[in-house]
Design a protein around this motif. Structure first.
Motif, PDB file in Angstrom:
ATOM      1  N   VAL A 228       0.862  -1.261   0.125  1.00 30.06           N
ATOM      2  CA  VAL A 228       0.050   0.049  -0.139  1.00 30.06           C
ATOM      3  C   VAL A 228       0.747   1.280  -0.013  1.00 30.06           C
ATOM      4  CG1 VAL A 228      -1.891  -0.968   0.993  1.00 30.06           C
ATOM      5  CG2 VAL A 228      -0.162   0.096   2.472  1.00 30.06           C
ATOM      6  N   LEU A 229       2.240   1.215  -0.059  1.00 32.08           N
ATOM      7  CA  LEU A 229       2.958   2.335   0.059  1.00 32.08           C
ATOM      8  C   LEU A 229       3.184   2.912  -1.613  1.00 32.08           C
ATOM      9  CD1 LEU A 229       3.836   0.885   2.460  1.00 32.08           C
ATOM     10  CD2 LEU A 229       6.121   2.077   2.294  1.00 32.08           C
ATOM     11  N   ALA A 230       3.293   4.090  -1.638  1.00 35.24           N
ATOM     12  CA  ALA A 230       3.540   4.833  -2.744  1.00 35.24           C
ATOM     13  C   ALA A 230       4.888   4.520  -3.302  1.00 35.24           C
ATOM     14  CB  ALA A 230       3.287   6.418  -2.728  1.00 35.24           C
ATOM     15  N   SER A 231       4.994   4.595  -4.899  1.00 30.63           N
ATOM     16  CA  SER A 231       6.372   4.259  -5.408  1.00 30.63           C
ATOM     17  C   SER A 231       6.591   5.376  -6.410  1.00 30.63           C
ATOM     18  CB  SER A 231       6.302   2.860  -5.861  1.00 30.63           C
ATOM     19  OG  SER A 231       7.523   2.674  -6.518  1.00 30.63           O
ATOM     20  N   ASN A 232       7.929   5.712  -6.505  1.00 34.86           N
ATOM     21  CA  ASN A 232       8.351   6.644  -7.379  1.00 34.86           C
ATOM     22  C   ASN A 232       9.597   6.641  -7.734  1.00 34.86           C
ATOM     23  OD1 ASN A 232       9.404   8.612  -5.484  1.00 34.86           O
ATOM     24  ND2 ASN A 232       7.556   9.352  -5.375  1.00 34.86           N
ATOM     25  N   ALA A 250       5.975  -2.482   6.850  1.00 34.07           N
ATOM     26  CA  ALA A 250       6.833  -1.935   5.990  1.00 34.07           C
ATOM     27  C   ALA A 250       6.828  -0.200   6.250  1.00 34.07           C
ATOM     28  CB  ALA A 250       6.160  -2.272   4.528  1.00 34.07           C
ATOM     29  N   VAL A 251       7.890   0.357   6.110  1.00 35.69           N
ATOM     30  CA  VAL A 251       8.092   1.523   6.149  1.00 35.69           C
ATOM     31  C   VAL A 251       8.995   2.259   4.869  1.00 35.69           C
ATOM     32  CG1 VAL A 251       7.938   1.665   8.807  1.00 35.69           C
ATOM     33  CG2 VAL A 251      10.193   1.739   7.361  1.00 35.69           C
ATOM     34  N   GLY A 252       8.414   3.463   4.534  1.00 34.19           N
ATOM     35  CA  GLY A 252       9.425   4.180   3.533  1.00 34.19           C
ATOM     36  C   GLY A 252       8.660   5.672   3.350  1.00 34.19           C
ATOM     37  N   ALA A 264       3.075   5.803   3.448  1.00 28.96           N
ATOM     38  CA  ALA A 264       4.383   5.531   3.462  1.00 28.96           C
ATOM     39  C   ALA A 264       4.620   4.298   4.650  1.00 28.96           C
ATOM     40  CB  ALA A 264       5.053   6.752   4.025  1.00 28.96           C
ATOM     41  N   LEU A 265       3.461   3.757   5.081  1.00 26.37           N
ATOM     42  CA  LEU A 265       3.680   2.689   5.790  1.00 26.37           C
ATOM     43  C   LEU A 265       2.694   1.662   5.716  1.00 26.37           C
ATOM     44  CD1 LEU A 265       4.726   2.904   9.534  1.00 26.37           C
ATOM     45  CD2 LEU A 265       2.540   1.461   8.870  1.00 26.37           C
ATOM     46  N   LYS A 277      -3.317  -0.433   5.384  1.00 21.01           N
ATOM     47  CA  LYS A 277      -2.788   0.684   5.981  1.00 21.01           C
ATOM     48  C   LYS A 277      -2.956   1.022   7.299  1.00 21.01           C
ATOM     49  CE  LYS A 277      -3.202   3.524   1.577  1.00 21.01           C
ATOM     50  NZ  LYS A 277      -3.730   4.525   0.960  1.00 21.01           N
ATOM     51  N   PRO A 278      -2.272   1.658   8.248  1.00 23.25           N
ATOM     52  CA  PRO A 278      -2.600   1.700   9.548  1.00 23.25           C
ATOM     53  C   PRO A 278      -3.729   3.076   9.652  1.00 23.25           C
ATOM     54  CG  PRO A 278      -0.606   3.088   9.020  1.00 23.25           C
ATOM     55  CD  PRO A 278      -0.995   2.410   7.764  1.00 23.25           C
TER      56      PRO A 278
END
Length: 352
Positions: A228-232, A250-252, A264-265, A277-278
């Protein structure tokens, strides 16, 4: 007993700190007790052995070791690594450790010490021009993996069965194809992580999706799942941490937008096959995460804009420090350490 007092007692016990009577205990707070290292290197590699022993590594070939809870630090540099970025270090005790340098081609190397850093032996040097090694993780004192960005369209994985003394490239036929532009982030030494004796995970970004790849056979075969984290190009999953072989965080985020914590998590309860997502997340990019070994639902995330804690397995987070860190690690005895820019190292303390 009110919830803050329950948390206070649990956290105080977990971190080995003295408790005052519950009637006099206000809601607890956490803080990093900074430990002057005498170094200005950026420390992205970290291995917490115990309350007394920790290792850190970073720019300029720097390796730091403390054996007295951070009161003093010994510095060493593997021969030939003076200009390299030692982005990851995995230590087994006060004497034995393995350090990795990152970079294209022969800049990616692995070094090993058995005498507390007094001497180092180079045990791997990359000869594949398109490989770029990012991080390592060990299942135990002998078995470990090291991860490279994709080579010929697939992530490349090294394996060791002798504590990092020798390494071999695992076959790529069990690795799914990488996405266009996909890679791993060498930001905290946590882009590959392990749990138990056989399970490993790879964290990715840079592509159309931020993914986590999972292996249950020590890196020989892998399956990939979207998170569920965004990517670029500058964002994705930077690190994962595992309470066991099923439950993970997962964090980022986007290192180019460090105050943006949107998407981002992520959390998983099925070994990374699905992610949620939290209810609330850290308010910024986070590059490192670690579960606390004693607080079963407790974990810590760190990044350049602050540190956050969860007491409910990642569903909600609270920031407790605004300082910059890149990586975090907790030892089996409950000591949690963090490291980052300009030689900044801290050990977690409870405040009341």
């Amino acid at each position: 007993m009110k919830r803050p007092l329950i948390i206070a007692a649990a956290v105080a016990a977990a971190f080995g700190l003295l408790q005052v009577p519950a009637s006099a205990t206000p809601e607890p707070g956490l803080t990093w007790q900074l430990s002057p290292t005498g170094s200005d290197s950026r420390l992205r590699g970290l291995s917490a052995v115990s309350h007394h022993v920790a290792w850190a590594s970073g720019s300029g070939g720097t390796v730091l070791r403390t054996t007295d809870a951070g009161a003093s630090w010994q510095r060493s540099t593997p021969p030939g690594a003076e200009t390299l970025q030692l982005r990851d270090i995995e230590a087994f005790d006060a004497h034995n450790a393995v350090a990795m340098s990152i970079g294209p081609g022969e800049d990616s190397r692995i070094y090993r010490t058995t005498d507390g850093g007094a001497t180092w032996t180079e045990t791997f040097r990359n000869t594949e021009p398109t490989a770029f090694y990012d991080c390592m993780a060990f299942f135990d004192r002998r078995h470990g993996l090291a991860l490279s960005d994709p080579v010929d369209g697939k992530f490349r994985v090294l394996s060791t069965g002798d504590g990092g003394a020798t390494w071999s490239v695992l076959p790529s036929d069990g690795m799914p194809a990488a996405l266009e532009g996909e890679f791993a982030f060498a930001a905290s030494g946590q882009c590959v992580s392990v749990a138990g004796g056989r399970d490993a995970w790879i964290a990715t970004g840079g592509g159309a999706k931020a993914r986590v790849l999972h292996s249950n056979d020590r890196g020989r075969t892998w399956t990939a799942a979207d998170t569920v984290l965004a990517s670029n190009a500058s964002g994705g999953v930077f690190a994962t941490a595992w309470r066991d072989t099923k439950r993970g965080i997962a964090v980022g985020g986007d290192f180019a937008a460090p105050t943006n914590g949107v998407d981002a998590l992520g959390l998983t309860q099925d070994a990374g096959r699905t992610w949620t997502k939290p209810s609330n997340a850290p308010q910024g990019y986070r590059s490192g995460v670690a579960w606390h070994p004693f607080v079963r639902s407790g974990a810590i995330a760190v990044g350049p804009t602050g540190s956050d804690v969860t007491f409910d397995s990642g569903r909600s987070w609270k920031q407790f420090d605004a300082g910059t860190f890149d990586t975090v690690d907790c030892a089996r005895d409950g000591a949690c350490w963090a490291a980052g820019a300009t030689g900044r190292v801290g050990i977690l303390r409870l405040t009341t």
